[in-house]
Design a protein around this motif. Structure first.
Motif, PDB file in Angstrom:
ATOM      1  N   HIS A  55      -3.552   0.171  -3.184  1.00  0.00           N
ATOM      2  CA  HIS A  55      -3.881  -0.716  -2.614  1.00  0.00           C
ATOM      3  C   HIS A  55      -3.526  -2.075  -2.384  1.00  0.00           C
ATOM      4  O   HIS A  55      -4.521  -2.592  -2.508  1.00  0.00           O
ATOM      5  CB  HIS A  55      -5.194   0.069  -1.493  1.00  0.00           C
ATOM      6  N   ASP A  56      -3.032  -2.712  -0.833  1.00  0.00           N
ATOM      7  CA  ASP A  56      -2.743  -3.970  -0.972  1.00  0.00           C
ATOM      8  C   ASP A  56      -2.820  -4.379  -2.175  1.00  0.00           C
ATOM      9  O   ASP A  56      -3.374  -5.642  -2.588  1.00  0.00           O
ATOM     10  CB  ASP A  56      -4.124  -4.698  -0.247  1.00  0.00           C
ATOM     11  N   ASN A  92       3.723   2.095   2.693  1.00  0.00           N
ATOM     12  CA  ASN A  92       3.988   2.746   3.232  1.00  0.00           C
ATOM     13  C   ASN A  92       3.189   1.646   4.189  1.00  0.00           C
ATOM     14  O   ASN A  92       3.292   0.956   5.343  1.00  0.00           O
ATOM     15  CB  ASN A  92       2.586   3.497   3.196  1.00  0.00           C
ATOM     16  N   GLU A  93       2.787   0.552   3.616  1.00  0.00           N
ATOM     17  CA  GLU A  93       2.528  -1.118   3.991  1.00  0.00           C
ATOM     18  C   GLU A  93       3.245  -2.089   3.157  1.00  0.00           C
ATOM     19  O   GLU A  93       3.198  -2.172   1.488  1.00  0.00           O
ATOM     20  CB  GLU A  93       1.230  -1.060   4.283  1.00  0.00           C
ATOM     21  N   LYS A  95      -5.232   8.988   1.045  1.00  0.00           N
ATOM     22  CA  LYS A  95      -5.768   9.222  -0.045  1.00  0.00           C
ATOM     23  C   LYS A  95      -4.524   8.243  -1.023  1.00  0.00           C
ATOM     24  O   LYS A  95      -3.183   8.395  -1.679  1.00  0.00           O
ATOM     25  CB  LYS A  95      -5.224  10.472  -0.689  1.00  0.00           C
ATOM     26  N   ASP A  96      -5.073   6.632  -1.085  1.00  0.00           N
ATOM     27  CA  ASP A  96      -3.809   5.682  -1.353  1.00  0.00           C
ATOM     28  C   ASP A  96      -4.024   5.606  -2.338  1.00  0.00           C
ATOM     29  O   ASP A  96      -4.952   6.185  -3.746  1.00  0.00           O
ATOM     30  CB  ASP A  96      -4.145   4.322  -0.637  1.00  0.00           C
ATOM     31  N   THR A 108       0.378  -1.387   0.232  1.00  0.00           N
ATOM     32  CA  THR A 108      -0.214  -0.275  -0.300  1.00  0.00           C
ATOM     33  C   THR A 108       1.377   1.110  -0.204  1.00  0.00           C
ATOM     34  O   THR A 108       2.136   1.247   0.993  1.00  0.00           O
ATOM     35  CB  THR A 108      -0.694  -0.053   0.789  1.00  0.00           C
ATOM     36  N   PHE A 109       0.374   2.140  -0.846  1.00  0.00           N
ATOM     37  CA  PHE A 109       1.627   3.510  -1.073  1.00  0.00           C
ATOM     38  C   PHE A 109       0.619   4.434  -0.926  1.00  0.00           C
ATOM     39  O   PHE A 109      -0.745   4.645  -2.020  1.00  0.00           O
ATOM     40  CB  PHE A 109       2.167   3.311  -2.334  1.00  0.00           C
ATOM     41  N   ARG A 110       0.567   5.372  -0.343  1.00  0.00           N
ATOM     42  CA  ARG A 110       0.514   7.211  -0.291  1.00  0.00           C
ATOM     43  C   ARG A 110       0.950   8.498  -0.662  1.00  0.00           C
ATOM     44  O   ARG A 110       2.236   8.271   0.141  1.00  0.00           O
ATOM     45  CB  ARG A 110      -0.675   7.133   0.067  1.00  0.00           C
ATOM     46  N   GLN A 140      -6.496   2.280  -7.420  1.00  0.00           N
ATOM     47  CA  GLN A 140      -5.470   1.347  -6.324  1.00  0.00           C
ATOM     48  C   GLN A 140      -5.173  -0.003  -6.712  1.00  0.00           C
ATOM     49  O   GLN A 140      -4.189  -0.202  -5.462  1.00  0.00           O
ATOM     50  CB  GLN A 140      -6.413   1.639  -5.101  1.00  0.00           C
ATOM     51  N   THR A 141      -5.622  -0.746  -7.573  1.00  0.00           N
ATOM     52  CA  THR A 141      -5.448  -2.194  -7.252  1.00  0.00           C
ATOM     53  C   THR A 141      -5.082  -2.837  -8.113  1.00  0.00           C
ATOM     54  O   THR A 141      -5.070  -1.984 -10.050  1.00  0.00           O
ATOM     55  CB  THR A 141      -6.075  -3.066  -6.696  1.00  0.00           C
ATOM     56  N   THR A 191       4.102   4.715 -10.200  1.00  0.00           N
ATOM     57  CA  THR A 191       4.699   4.478  -9.285  1.00  0.00           C
ATOM     58  C   THR A 191       4.602   3.361  -8.734  1.00  0.00           C
ATOM     59  O   THR A 191       5.825   2.664  -7.284  1.00  0.00           O
ATOM     60  CB  THR A 191       2.702   4.711  -8.355  1.00  0.00           C
TER      61      THR A 191
END
Length: 593
Positions: free
Chosen positions: A368-369, A404-405, A364-365, A357-359, A561-562, A392
């Protein structure tokens, strides 16, 4: 307040502290032997200068009344020798401290340039490049006089004052006290001027930075300005920025010039007091020779005070620039080697994203996952709408930003636990905005591998079909290209970038819209070279031309986001989903054309 506009004054995030001057002093440590020699020469030359008035006193009070010609000749010789010694010491001091000052400037400029090189993309995204350039060039240059003359001259002036006071006290204590009675007045004036002057120069540094940033932006965008015939509007903005810089400069100089007359007037009044006291014999009993010698010492005392006042002016001025320089040096790179990071060994090219996960901003991702596994040697195409996160993904893989995760690993090595240099050495990156350095064609291609031979460079150029247009240039591979490759077409610049990347022979290849500026005919010629470039290495391709990615092992459709869809071209076409509709829209467009 926006930080990426040329006309926004930068807010100083941390005020300059007096102890920060020690940081400037640390730059002088490597030259301490030379500085000690300079200080010794200062001491000798200052003592030699102080002997002159003392010899004058003896001659007036003793030698002349006794009509001792021999003694007069001897003291004349002593006086001349003292002047020669003082001049030799001054010459050595000026040469040595100038050299030291320039060496310190080189060291400081190297530190800030190398530090800026280590800062993340986000630093450059938030600041006009002209303002960064101002800190590296203009602000460092402003320190030249302070470092070349100021610091050592300050020590010289302090020595001079101490030595002069010793001679003055030896001649007459009361006259010495009379000559110092106005020092408290000077101290009060300095304290009043100090804060006003510093704020004035802080404002000036902002206006200079704004002007330089605007000039840099205008030069970079000159093609757009001329295309839309906006020269007059740009000139009016330039005139406004110039006036603000002029006004700030005049305000700062007006305050700075208040210091010198203050010191000069106090010096003149002090001299007048000594004449009055000496002539009227108020509380003192001095001879003519003593009075004349004392007046010389008064001048020798106040001249360094004036010099120290000028140094103080320069110091206050320099402080406004040092604040910006140290502010830049104190920025901790967001992306740097973690404690205990190890070198990434030679790799095969297996890439794993594990629940990443990155923002850019909290809440505001961008991704995500996201999870996927890429086997070494596979070619992965990334497609999807603008802003979905394609670039990204490759920026995270290159660790231009930290996630971030989750974790990202290459051949099982967590990229956050390996050194940045060893990670990026394994990658070859080609961006849509191809950058060409000023220099020859040969030098630009060799940038991919600095030890490459000319034969290897030519072979790389032939592989990507750059050799043909290079040989049509006037001097072939020795043709000099201008900054950013402005004398080449966009397609030619991208072909050179292909050759540069191929020469680097990376284990992981990243192509971000790398063929966007190449015409269809050239792209067809390039496909053979591109396949050779992709063979045997893990590759990530971002391209809007789907013809470029049809042969990829896997295609990832990035949206929301994915990864919305993934598979080969045939598999995705059979699904008749998002990729199918994207491909059909391009096909229909080509058919209409």
């Amino acid at each position: 307040m926006a930080r990426n506009r040329y006309d926004e004054d930068e807010v100083l995030e941390e005020e300059f502290r007096p102890e920060d001057y020690k940081r400037v002093g640390r730059y002088l440590i490597p030259y301490k032997i030379t500085i000690i020699k300079v200080l010794i020469s200062i001491l000798i030359s200052n003592v030699a200068l102080m002997l002159g008035p003392y010899f004058t006193k003896i001659v007036i009070d003793t030698v002349i009344p006794q009509a001792d010609i021999g003694a007069l000749v001897r003291y004349s010789i002593y006086f001349t020798l003292a002047i020669i010694v003082a001049c030799l010491g001054l010459y050595y001091r000026l040469y040595a401290i100038t050299e030291i000052g320039q060496d310190v400037l080189v060291d400081m400029r190297f530190d800030i340039f190398s530090h800026v090189q280590s800062l993340p993309f986000s630093y450059f995204d938030n600041r006009p490049h002209g303002k960064i350039l101002t800190r590296i060039v203009n602000y460092i240059n402003t320190l030249s006089d302070l470092l070349s003359n100021g610091v050592v001259n300050l020590i010289s002036d302090i020595f001079n004052i101490i030595i002069t006071l010793i001679f003055m006290l030896a001649l007459d204590v009361r006259l010495t006290l009379y000559s110092l009675m106005l020092l408290p007045v000077l101290f009060i004036i300095v304290m009043v001027i100090k804060n006003i002057q510093r704020k004035a120069y802080q404002n000036l540094s902002n206006k200079q930075s704004n002007l330089n940033a605007y000039i840099h932006e205008s030069i970079a965008g000159i093609r757009i300005t001329q295309s839309f015939a906006r020269e007059q509007e740009r000139y009016e903005i330039f005139e406004e920025q110039s006036k603000e810089n002029y006004t700030a400069f005049m305000d700062a100089v007006r305050i700075q010039f208040a210091m010198w007359p203050s010191v000069q007037n106090i010096a003149v009044i002090s001299t007048a007091i000594i004449y009055f006291v000496g002539i009227r014999q108020i509380g003192v009993d001095v001879s003519t020779g003593t009075l004349i010698a004392f007046i010389s010492y008064i001048n020798n005392f106040w001249n360094p005070i004036i010099n120290i006042g000028n140094f103080y002016n320069n110091l206050i001025t320099a402080t406004a620039y040092l604040e910006r320089i140290f502010e830049t040096l104190d920025i901790v790179p967001e992306i740097q080697d973690n404690p205990g990071a190890t070198e990434l060994p030679p790799i095969e090219g297996n890439v794993t994203f594990d629940h990443v996960t990155f923002r850019y901003e909290a809440g505001k991702d961008i991704l995500h996952d996201v999870s996927f596994d890429i086997e070494a040697g596979q070619t992965i195409a990334l497609v999807g709408p603008t802003g979905a996160g394609k670039t990204t993904i490759i920026n995270l893989l290159s660790r231009f930003y930290d996630i971030n995760e989750g974790t990202i690993s290459i051949d099982g090595y967590d990229i956050s636990q390996v050194t940045l240099s060893s990670l990026r050495e394994k990658m070859g990156v080609m961006l849509q905005d191809t950058f060409i350095f000023s220099g020859t064609i040969l030098e630009n291609i060799r940038y991919g591998r600095l030890d490459a031979t000319k034969e290897e460079i030519i072979e790389a150029a032939k592989t990507v079909h750059a050799h043909e247009f290079i040989m049509e240039l006037k001097n072939g591979y020795d043709t000099v290209v201008e900054e950013r490759g402005s004398t080449l077409s966009s397609g030619q610049r991208q072909l050179l970038a292909f050759a540069r990347t191929l020469l680097a022979d990376p284990a992981i290849l990243i192509l971000d819209e790398a063929t966007s500026s190449i015409d269809t005919k050239t792209e067809e010629l390039l496909q053979e070279g591109l396949q050779r470039l992709l063979k045997g290495r893990t590759s990530f391709i971002i391209a809007h031309r789907l013809s470029t990615i049809k042969n990829s092992d896997q295609i990832f459709y990035i949206a929301n986001q994915t990864i919305q869809e993934k598979g080969s071209h045939e598999e995705l076409m059979q699904q008749r989903g998002l990729y199918y509709r994207l491909y059909q829209s391009q096909y229909d467009l080509l058919f209409v054309e």
